[in-house]
Design a protein around this motif. Structure first.
Motif, PDB file in Angstrom:
ATOM      1  N   ILE A 176       0.948  -1.413   0.069  1.00 29.73           N
ATOM      2  CA  ILE A 176       0.038   0.001   0.025  1.00 29.73           C
ATOM      3  C   ILE A 176       0.724   1.372  -0.057  1.00 29.73           C
ATOM      4  O   ILE A 176       1.467   1.507   0.982  1.00 29.73           O
ATOM      5  CB  ILE A 176      -0.800  -0.222   1.398  1.00 29.73           C
ATOM      6  CG1 ILE A 176      -1.680  -1.067   1.204  1.00 29.73           C
ATOM      7  CG2 ILE A 176      -1.739   1.403   1.288  1.00 29.73           C
ATOM      8  CD1 ILE A 176      -2.674  -1.261  -0.084  1.00 29.73           C
ATOM      9  N   ARG A 177       0.976   1.788  -0.919  1.00 32.27           N
ATOM     10  CA  ARG A 177       1.734   3.319  -1.238  1.00 32.27           C
ATOM     11  C   ARG A 177       0.878   4.226  -0.717  1.00 32.27           C
ATOM     12  O   ARG A 177      -0.040   4.861  -1.333  1.00 32.27           O
ATOM     13  CB  ARG A 177       2.117   3.539  -2.589  1.00 32.27           C
ATOM     14  CG  ARG A 177       3.120   2.393  -2.947  1.00 32.27           C
ATOM     15  CD  ARG A 177       3.478   2.866  -4.766  1.00 32.27           C
ATOM     16  NE  ARG A 177       4.311   1.906  -5.462  1.00 32.27           N
ATOM     17  CZ  ARG A 177       4.087   1.516  -6.669  1.00 32.27           C
ATOM     18  NH1 ARG A 177       3.135   1.996  -7.248  1.00 32.27           N
ATOM     19  NH2 ARG A 177       4.959   0.622  -7.087  1.00 32.27           N
ATOM     20  N   LEU A 178       1.089   4.602   0.642  1.00 35.02           N
ATOM     21  CA  LEU A 178       0.507   5.593   1.452  1.00 35.02           C
ATOM     22  C   LEU A 178       0.854   6.963   0.812  1.00 35.02           C
ATOM     23  O   LEU A 178       1.790   7.504   0.552  1.00 35.02           O
ATOM     24  CB  LEU A 178       0.886   5.730   2.850  1.00 35.02           C
ATOM     25  CG  LEU A 178       0.284   4.233   3.609  1.00 35.02           C
ATOM     26  CD1 LEU A 178       0.783   4.416   5.005  1.00 35.02           C
ATOM     27  CD2 LEU A 178      -1.288   4.469   3.573  1.00 35.02           C
ATOM     28  N   PRO A 179      -0.364   8.012   0.740  1.00 36.87           N
ATOM     29  CA  PRO A 179      -0.075   9.328   0.606  1.00 36.87           C
ATOM     30  C   PRO A 179       0.570   9.723   1.788  1.00 36.87           C
ATOM     31  O   PRO A 179       0.665   8.920   2.754  1.00 36.87           O
ATOM     32  CB  PRO A 179      -1.566   9.904   0.382  1.00 36.87           C
ATOM     33  CG  PRO A 179      -2.341   8.801  -0.069  1.00 36.87           C
ATOM     34  CD  PRO A 179      -1.804   7.437   0.739  1.00 36.87           C
ATOM     35  N   THR A 180       0.762  11.132   1.897  1.00 37.22           N
ATOM     36  CA  THR A 180       1.250  11.647   3.211  1.00 37.22           C
ATOM     37  C   THR A 180      -0.257  11.945   4.059  1.00 37.22           C
ATOM     38  O   THR A 180      -0.985  12.400   3.528  1.00 37.22           O
ATOM     39  CB  THR A 180       1.785  13.024   3.194  1.00 37.22           C
ATOM     40  OG1 THR A 180       3.041  12.965   2.726  1.00 37.22           O
ATOM     41  CG2 THR A 180       1.594  13.927   4.539  1.00 37.22           C
ATOM     42  N   ILE A 181      -0.196  11.232   5.199  1.00 35.03           N
ATOM     43  CA  ILE A 181      -1.381  11.162   6.092  1.00 35.03           C
ATOM     44  C   ILE A 181      -1.403  12.249   7.035  1.00 35.03           C
ATOM     45  O   ILE A 181      -0.520  12.774   7.472  1.00 35.03           O
ATOM     46  CB  ILE A 181      -1.091   9.953   6.958  1.00 35.03           C
ATOM     47  CG1 ILE A 181      -1.130   8.650   6.151  1.00 35.03           C
ATOM     48  CG2 ILE A 181      -2.418   9.712   8.166  1.00 35.03           C
ATOM     49  CD1 ILE A 181      -1.981   8.350   5.154  1.00 35.03           C
ATOM     50  N   HIS A 219       1.105  18.638  -2.791  1.00 41.87           N
ATOM     51  CA  HIS A 219       1.556  17.193  -2.459  1.00 41.87           C
ATOM     52  C   HIS A 219       0.096  16.398  -2.373  1.00 41.87           C
ATOM     53  O   HIS A 219      -1.120  16.738  -2.878  1.00 41.87           O
ATOM     54  CB  HIS A 219       1.888  17.269  -0.901  1.00 41.87           C
ATOM     55  CG  HIS A 219       2.544  15.971  -0.428  1.00 41.87           C
ATOM     56  ND1 HIS A 219       3.669  15.554  -1.286  1.00 41.87           N
ATOM     57  CD2 HIS A 219       2.505  15.148   0.690  1.00 41.87           C
ATOM     58  CE1 HIS A 219       4.295  14.359  -0.556  1.00 41.87           C
ATOM     59  NE2 HIS A 219       3.586  14.360   0.623  1.00 41.87           N
ATOM     60  N   TRP A 220       0.331  15.133  -2.017  1.00 39.22           N
ATOM     61  CA  TRP A 220      -0.752  14.135  -1.963  1.00 39.22           C
ATOM     62  C   TRP A 220      -1.102  13.732  -0.664  1.00 39.22           C
ATOM     63  O   TRP A 220      -0.173  13.173   0.030  1.00 39.22           O
ATOM     64  CB  TRP A 220      -0.119  12.890  -2.979  1.00 39.22           C
ATOM     65  CG  TRP A 220      -1.159  11.762  -3.477  1.00 39.22           C
ATOM     66  CD1 TRP A 220      -1.029  10.459  -3.111  1.00 39.22           C
ATOM     67  CD2 TRP A 220      -2.319  11.936  -4.320  1.00 39.22           C
ATOM     68  NE1 TRP A 220      -1.998   9.914  -3.792  1.00 39.22           N
ATOM     69  CE2 TRP A 220      -2.957  10.670  -4.433  1.00 39.22           C
ATOM     70  CE3 TRP A 220      -2.848  13.069  -4.986  1.00 39.22           C
ATOM     71  CZ2 TRP A 220      -3.856  10.424  -5.405  1.00 39.22           C
ATOM     72  CZ3 TRP A 220      -3.737  12.706  -6.151  1.00 39.22           C
ATOM     73  CH2 TRP A 220      -4.408  11.476  -5.952  1.00 39.22           C
ATOM     74  N   PHE A 221      -2.603  13.683  -0.290  1.00 39.66           N
ATOM     75  CA  PHE A 221      -2.831  13.404   0.961  1.00 39.66           C
ATOM     76  C   PHE A 221      -4.040  12.321   0.984  1.00 39.66           C
ATOM     77  O   PHE A 221      -4.786  12.253   0.201  1.00 39.66           O
ATOM     78  CB  PHE A 221      -3.442  14.826   1.632  1.00 39.66           C
ATOM     79  CG  PHE A 221      -2.522  15.950   1.470  1.00 39.66           C
ATOM     80  CD1 PHE A 221      -1.424  16.110   2.470  1.00 39.66           C
ATOM     81  CD2 PHE A 221      -2.410  16.805   0.638  1.00 39.66           C
ATOM     82  CE1 PHE A 221      -0.630  17.064   2.653  1.00 39.66           C
ATOM     83  CE2 PHE A 221      -1.272  18.041   0.665  1.00 39.66           C
ATOM     84  CZ  PHE A 221      -0.411  17.930   1.707  1.00 39.66           C
ATOM     85  N   ARG A 225      -8.020   8.100   9.188  1.00 36.25           N
ATOM     86  CA  ARG A 225      -9.285   7.293   8.731  1.00 36.25           C
ATOM     87  C   ARG A 225      -9.192   6.388   7.458  1.00 36.25           C
ATOM     88  O   ARG A 225      -9.402   5.340   7.515  1.00 36.25           O
ATOM     89  CB  ARG A 225     -10.555   8.138   8.836  1.00 36.25           C
ATOM     90  CG  ARG A 225     -11.855   6.996   8.971  1.00 36.25           C
ATOM     91  CD  ARG A 225     -13.100   8.175   8.967  1.00 36.25           C
ATOM     92  NE  ARG A 225     -13.091   9.031  10.148  1.00 36.25           N
ATOM     93  CZ  ARG A 225     -14.098   9.871  10.047  1.00 36.25           C
ATOM     94  NH1 ARG A 225     -14.993   9.868   9.189  1.00 36.25           N
ATOM     95  NH2 ARG A 225     -14.293  10.547  11.080  1.00 36.25           N
ATOM     96  N   SER A 226      -8.752   7.249   6.403  1.00 30.55           N
ATOM     97  CA  SER A 226      -8.863   6.485   4.956  1.00 30.55           C
ATOM     98  C   SER A 226      -7.454   5.463   4.958  1.00 30.55           C
ATOM     99  O   SER A 226      -7.661   4.352   4.467  1.00 30.55           O
ATOM    100  CB  SER A 226      -8.589   7.399   3.975  1.00 30.55           C
ATOM    101  OG  SER A 226      -9.596   8.298   3.462  1.00 30.55           O
ATOM    102  N   ALA A 227      -6.326   5.959   5.639  1.00 34.38           N
ATOM    103  CA  ALA A 227      -5.260   5.091   5.866  1.00 34.38           C
ATOM    104  C   ALA A 227      -5.734   3.592   6.548  1.00 34.38           C
ATOM    105  O   ALA A 227      -5.318   2.545   5.852  1.00 34.38           O
ATOM    106  CB  ALA A 227      -4.138   5.664   6.384  1.00 34.38           C
ATOM    107  N   VAL A 228      -6.404   3.772   7.432  1.00 36.07           N
ATOM    108  CA  VAL A 228      -6.623   2.390   8.303  1.00 36.07           C
ATOM    109  C   VAL A 228      -7.783   1.575   7.318  1.00 36.07           C
ATOM    110  O   VAL A 228      -7.663   0.537   7.158  1.00 36.07           O
ATOM    111  CB  VAL A 228      -7.678   2.813   9.341  1.00 36.07           C
ATOM    112  CG1 VAL A 228      -8.472   1.196  10.202  1.00 36.07           C
ATOM    113  CG2 VAL A 228      -6.412   3.163  10.495  1.00 36.07           C
TER     114      VAL A 228
END
Length: 328
Positions: A176-181, A219-221, A225-228
């Motif tokens: 999972i390539r995370l955006p900046t959280i 940037h990309w965010f 909550r979305s990350a989980v």
């Protein structure tokens, strides 16, 4: 089902555990055992005390991964890492934690698979830092990984390992390539991206924050909550739909720092915005200049991954989840 979470004391790890505590069937099966691991003591919600073991250990130490995987967890969330700024400042520690620990984990699974059939689901926290300039205006999933930081390099190597071990049937992996959280709760950390959250989180509670870059930085965010949600979905998705390209760039929101600030103004007013102090930091500016700004995440979106579409939503998530629905 035995679930293991590495990095369980981190922000996303804690929130993932809290989600499991609230929704015991969220991973599409009853959890009979939950193993929480970090370099710091992971907290265990009361609802999960009966099935949980919390361990404080260093995954990169010799033999540690082997002992953990002897218990044959069915589902492994690998969230353990040191953050970008720290990995850049401490070369040895970055490679030890972010690469050596990951390789040890993957190979411990391989050793178990050689004894008898064992193919766990592995969900790995990667990062958009695997990409480096020069960029097209919008970055597709097929764009080559040429990271410009040690952190990004460590994540890119781990992505290749995950794809290869999955190809060989050693485990069923998804990266999972995370955006900046954003907005990250808690105190500021050593992440180079920390200011993206600091300039919102601190003013919302009446504290000053430092902005080390221009308001024109894009940037990309996505929210915590979305990350989980990304990790929960990755744990339960049919990976046959993903195919051999096992690492996915997650959906997110492309926004300027200035757009963050205007969202803060709409939510908390000029008084909150006035708490942001401009202090240029050449080191942070250099690191951020090598980061991507906008992605075509249509592949992940088509697979059911979801994130916010504007910064007002991201701020609202923080206010609801961290501030009890109220601001200063």
């Amino acid at each position: 089902m035995h679930v293991m979470i590495l990095g369980a004391a981190g922000m996303i790890g804690r929130k993932l555990v809290e989600r499991i505590a609230r929704e015991p069937s969220v991973l599409s099966g009853a959890i009979s055992r939950l193993t929480l691991i970090d370099a710091f003591q992971p907290p265990v919600p009361e609802a999960l005390q009966a099935v949980s073991t919390a361990l404080t250990i260093d995954l990169a130490q010799a033999g540690v991964a082997d002992k953990l995987i002897e218990t044959r967890p069915d589902m492994i969330f690998h969230l353990a890492a040191i953050v970008s700024g720290e990995a850049e400042a401490d070369f040895d520690k970055g490679y030890s934690v972010n690469l050596d620990g990951t390789r040890a984990l993957f190979d411990a699974i391989r050793q178990q698979s050689l004894k008898s059939t064992y193919v766990p689901r592995v969900v790995f926290a990667s990062s958009i830092a695997v990409f480096g300039t020069p960029f097209p205006e919008v970055i597709p999933d097929e764009f080559f990984a040429t990271p410009l930081t040690s952190y990004g390099t460590q994540k890119a190597i781990a992505e290749l390992l995950l794809a290869d071990y999955s190809r060989r049937g050693i485990f069923d992996g998804i990266g999972i390539r995370l955006p900046t959280i954003c907005v990250r709760p808690g105190a500021p950390n050593k992440a180079a991206s920390g200011f993206f959250s600091n300039i919102l989180r601190e003013p919302l509670v009446g504290k000053e924050a430092v902005l080390p870059v221009s308001e024109n930085v894009r940037h990309w965010f996505a929210s915590p909550r979305s990350a989980v949600g990304f990790f929960v979905h990755a744990a339960t998705i049919d990976t046959a739909k993903i195919g051999p390209r096992r690492n996915l760039t997650m959906p997110g929101l492309s926004a300027l720092v200035g757009e963050e600030i205007e969202a803060l103004r709409r939510v908390a007013g000029d008084k909150a915005v006035a708490l942001i102090k401009r202090e240029a930091d050449p080191v942070i500016e250099r690191i951020v200049a090598g980061w991507p700004t906008q992605f075509d995440a249509s592949r992940a979106s088509a697979l059911g991954f979801k994130a916010e579409t504007n910064f007002d939503q991201i701020l609202q998530v923080h206010i609801e989840d961290e501030l009890g629905g109220r601001i200063a």
